[in-house]
Design an enzyme around this catalytic site. Structure first.
Site, PDB file in Angstrom:
ATOM      1  N   LYS B 101     -12.515  18.221   1.857  1.00 26.74           N
ATOM      2  CA  LYS B 101     -13.267  17.368   2.775  1.00 26.74           C
ATOM      3  C   LYS B 101     -12.772  15.925   2.604  1.00 26.74           C
ATOM      4  CE  LYS B 101     -17.681  15.143   3.597  1.00 26.74           C
ATOM      5  NZ  LYS B 101     -19.137  15.111   3.387  1.00 26.74           N
ATOM      6  N   ALA B 188     -23.755  14.889   7.856  1.00 27.89           N
ATOM      7  CA  ALA B 188     -24.531  13.674   7.580  1.00 27.89           C
ATOM      8  C   ALA B 188     -25.583  13.382   8.634  1.00 27.89           C
ATOM      9  CB  ALA B 188     -23.654  12.441   7.434  1.00 27.89           C
TER      10      ALA B 188
END
Lengths: 67, 262
Positions: B101, B188
């Protein structure tokens, strides 16, 4: 005597040593770590043959919890 | 129903990806991961504490790589160079594991991504053989550029990291999904189960979260809620929702056979 910077901290060693010997002195033998020397990865398979030099900057890392 | 998430050719049955940070201890981390049903879990790469007991419990014992797919991240990196170095270390640490990531932040107050540094890091990493899942803003043009570079998943924010504000701009997420063909995973901003369900109902391929679970009063129960929300949202998306209209002249009960007026 050689001086190394390990994870940002200065450390002195009485004699020249290789990466495997350093890892042993730090107590990380057999632990899952990764090591970078002066910005380049030192592959685990080469630890015993990579000789450290005065002024080397080392980063030793592990995996920790994160998002 | 066979409805798997496929990332870089590998198949996952869970569409919920979770972080491993901010838990009380490793026991709680593992219990939350199990309740979430997640198969892909993010981890951070950090310096060892020199001089500290090297035999302390560690994440790898509680969350074994044999049971979970590790997704090492570049959290805390503000330059492409730092992010690339961090992931090279991660690959060495994790026996050549190349699924990563990438996140390059632009500002410590908001943790908003720096897309210019992100693009530069993505180029280097893809050239070095990494399979890059990339955290980015919800800008559809940048998302498309990241796909063109070769990223294997585009992970736009729904709102800022750790904010729990939910899906602030569903229209931009839609623009991204219309433009890229690799999986789009909301990363997020999710605060509670309905946020995760909304992301999935919009058609996102998955949701990645950490604080929404770890920051709940009962993280393990919230992990279970998120597991269900992601599945429910996915099924609702696949089912195809009824069209919205201001009112309807067709009630659900029959309009005939009513009893007589007295």
């Amino acid at each position: 005597m050689i001086n190394l910077t390990i994870n940002g901290a200065s450390r002195s060693f009485p004699a020249a040593l290789n990466v495997a010997e350093l890892i042993e002195q730090l107590g990380y033998t057999g632990k899952r770590i990764a090591l970078e020397r002066n910005g380049a990865i030192v592959p685990r398979s080469t630890y015993a043959t990579v000789q450290l030099a005065d002024g080397d900057k080392l980063e030793v890392v592990v995996a920790v919890g994160g998002g | 129903m066979n409805d798997n998430l496929i990332i870089a050719g590998k198949t996952y049955s869970s569409r919920l990806l979770v972080g491993t940070g901010k838990y009380k201890d490793f026991t709680e981390t593992r219990a939350a991961l199990d309740a979430s049903g997640a198969q892909i879990v993010t981890v951070a790469i950090r310096r060892t504490n020199l001089g500290q007991n090297a035999n302390e419990p560690n994440l790898l014992d509680a969350v074994p790589m044999s049971k979970f797919t590790y997704l090492p991240n570049t959290a805390g990196c503000y330059t492409a160079d730092d992010a690339v170095r961090t992931l090279r270390l991660a690959r060495e640490l994790l026996d050549g594991h190349s699924l990563v990531k990438l996140e390059v932040l632009g500002d410590p107050q908001s943790l908003y991504p720096n897309v210019i540094e992100t693009l530069a890091a993505a180029k280097t990493l893809v050239a070095e053989g990494f399979q890059v899942m990339v955290y980015t803003s919800d800008d559809p043009i940048i998302a498309k550029q990241l796909e063109d570079i070769g990223c294997v998943a585009i992970m736009p924010l729904a709102s800022l990291i750790g904010s729990g504000m939910g899906i602030l701009n569903p229209w931009n997420l839609q623009l991204i999904m219309d433009r890229v063909s690799v999986p789009v995973i909301v990363d997020a901003g999710v605060g509670t189960a309905s946020d995760a369900a909304i992301a999935m109902e919009l058609g996102c391929a998955g949701v990645l979260m950490n604080t929404a679970i770890a920051g709940a009063k009962n993280p393990v129960l919230m992990a279970s809620a998120m597991n269900k929300a992601v599945q429910a949202g996915r099924e609702a998306f696949l089912a195809g929702r009824m069209p919205k209209k201001l009112y309807s002249a067709t009630p659900s009960s029959p309009t005939t056979g009513m009893i007589a007026k007295i």
